[in-house]
Scaffold this motif. Structure first.
Motif, short mmCIF file in Angstrom:
data_model
loop_
_atom_site.label_atom_id
_atom_site.label_comp_id
_atom_site.label_asym_id
_atom_site.label_seq_id
_atom_site.Cartn_x
_atom_site.Cartn_y
_atom_site.Cartn_z
N PRO A 178 -1.29 -13.95 -3.52
CA PRO A 178 -1.28 -13.34 -2.19
C PRO A 178 -2.70 -13.31 -1.61
O PRO A 178 -3.67 -13.07 -2.33
N LEU A 179 -2.81 -13.53 -0.33
CA LEU A 179 -4.11 -13.54 0.34
C LEU A 179 -4.28 -12.33 1.26
O LEU A 179 -5.32 -11.67 1.23
N SER A 180 -3.29 -12.04 2.07
CA SER A 180 -3.38 -10.92 3.01
C SER A 180 -2.92 -9.61 2.40
O SER A 180 -3.06 -8.55 3.01
N THR A 181 -2.36 -9.67 1.19
CA THR A 181 -1.95 -8.48 0.46
C THR A 181 -2.46 -8.62 -0.98
O THR A 181 -3.01 -9.65 -1.35
N ASP A 182 -2.24 -7.58 -1.78
CA ASP A 182 -2.69 -7.63 -3.17
C ASP A 182 -1.56 -7.87 -4.17
O ASP A 182 -1.82 -8.25 -5.31
N THR A 183 -0.33 -7.62 -3.76
CA THR A 183 0.80 -7.72 -4.69
C THR A 183 1.92 -8.56 -4.09
O THR A 183 2.03 -8.73 -2.87
N TRP A 184 2.76 -9.06 -4.97
CA TRP A 184 3.96 -9.78 -4.52
C TRP A 184 4.89 -8.85 -3.74
O TRP A 184 5.54 -9.30 -2.78
N TYR A 185 4.97 -7.60 -4.13
CA TYR A 185 5.85 -6.66 -3.43
C TYR A 185 5.46 -6.57 -1.96
O TYR A 185 6.31 -6.68 -1.07
#
Length: 338
Positions: A178-185
């Motif tokens: 993920p680039l714009s977030t930290d987790t898959w969720y």
């Protein structure tokens, strides 16, 4: 792929038999897998990994630990790994995660006499890639059917390239980062699903475009001193400027097991309710995520990269640096590899 309707309503068969012709006497009896989630609540992400074939490579164990710990941080709930043959150190690492419940290990083999000749298996796999690719599909679909009712998404990723397999092997090792977030969720539920809320038909899978990262540390000796040298993913941050072309090459995806009926290595092969094997697939926005594929064999065309115009520095993975370094070091010590 064989399928048939259950001949009675509201009852589940415990086993089935396969015969070549109608009315043949059955010589087999296969148990039906119908696994259900505990407490009727599904978990989010299951990762399926095709058969490991690394019997003579001791150093894979350390890289495997880093790879597993990163997927913990990303939000994988469980990883199912199929095993052909591995080095004893790799077995130690795998057993550590099996005991913790994070990994399920499935012993497997090739069909015919090759499955009983482990010393010849490595040579056979390299020279008969099409046979191995068919085996991968069997393993991936086995994983899908066993866990389709227990997880919201099934993710197919490989570990080949990070483990320096022979140069003529092309299967990509992968981290869907993920680039714009930290987790898959957050990537799936907060970024992507709202974007496709009104899309009809709903996507069967979400796919991430592929980028090739160069493994040239040993060649150039430009190690980052604040990162342990054994941290392979964190040390290798030079990547190809352009995404792999065509756009479907090397991609990996999150698959919805309530829609997907059959899996290929990269994309869903068939979906429930659609004719001609078509499956609706949504491309992640490039600013949100990409697939990191690590290249190790310089003989491969895709790996003939050079610093400068062809490569750029991409440190997106460094946002996990502290957590990943600490978790990897801790596990390596517990396993006895550090």
């Amino acid at each position: 792929m064989f399928s048939c309707k259950v001949p009675f309503k509201n009852r589940l068969p415990e086993s089935v038999s396969l015969v070549a012709h109608p009315c043949d006497n059955a010589t087999n009896n296969l148990r039906v897998n119908f696994n259900q989630p505990l407490l009727k609540e599904k978990q989010n992400f299951l990762v399926c990994v095709k058969g490991l074939n690394y019997r003579h490579k001791a150093d894979f164990s350390i890289r495997l630990v880093e790879w597993l710990e990163l997927h913990k941080i990303l939000g994988a709930d469980k990883i199912v790994i199929y095993e052909l043959q591995v080095h004893p150190n790799t077995s130690k690492a795998l057993e550590h995660y099996v005991k913790s419940g994070f990994v399920e290990l499935v012993k497997t083999s090739l069909p015919g006499f090759y499955s009983n000749v482990p010393d010849l298996m490595s040579v056979f796999l390299v020279k008969n890639l099409h046979v191995q690719m068919f085996q991968e599909v069997i393993q991936y679909n086995d994983c899908l059917y066993k866990y389709m009712n227990m997880y919201n998404f099934i993710v197919l990723v490989d570990v080949d390239e990070v483990f320096k397999v022979p140069a003529d092997r092309r299967s990509p090792f992968g981290v869907i980062l993920p680039l714009s977030t930290d987790t898959w969720y957050d990537l799936i539920y907060k970024k992507t699903i709202p974007k496709v809320a009104n899309v009809k038909p709903p996507p069967a899978a979400f796919k991430a475009r592929n980028l090739i990262f160069a493994d040239d540390k040993a060649e150039l000796q430009d190690w980052y001193p604040d990162i342990p040298r054994y941290m392979y993913l964190l040390q290798n941050v030079q990547r190809n400027v352009n995404y792999t072309f065509p756009s479907g090459a090397g991609i990996k995806a999150f698959h919805n097991p309530q829609i997907v009926f059959a899996l290929h290595n990269h994309l869903p092969r068939q979906c429930i309710g659609y004719s001609d094997g078509w499956c609706p697939v949504h491309d992640f926005d490039l600013q949100d995520v990409h697939m990191q594929h690590y290249c190790t064999g310089k003989e491969k065309d895709e790996c003939k990269l050079h610093r400068g115009v062809n490569l750029s520095m991409d440190t997106a993975i460094w946002k996990y640096k502290d957590r990943l370094t600490e978790a990897t070091g801790k596990s390596l010590k517990e396993i006895g590899l550090l």
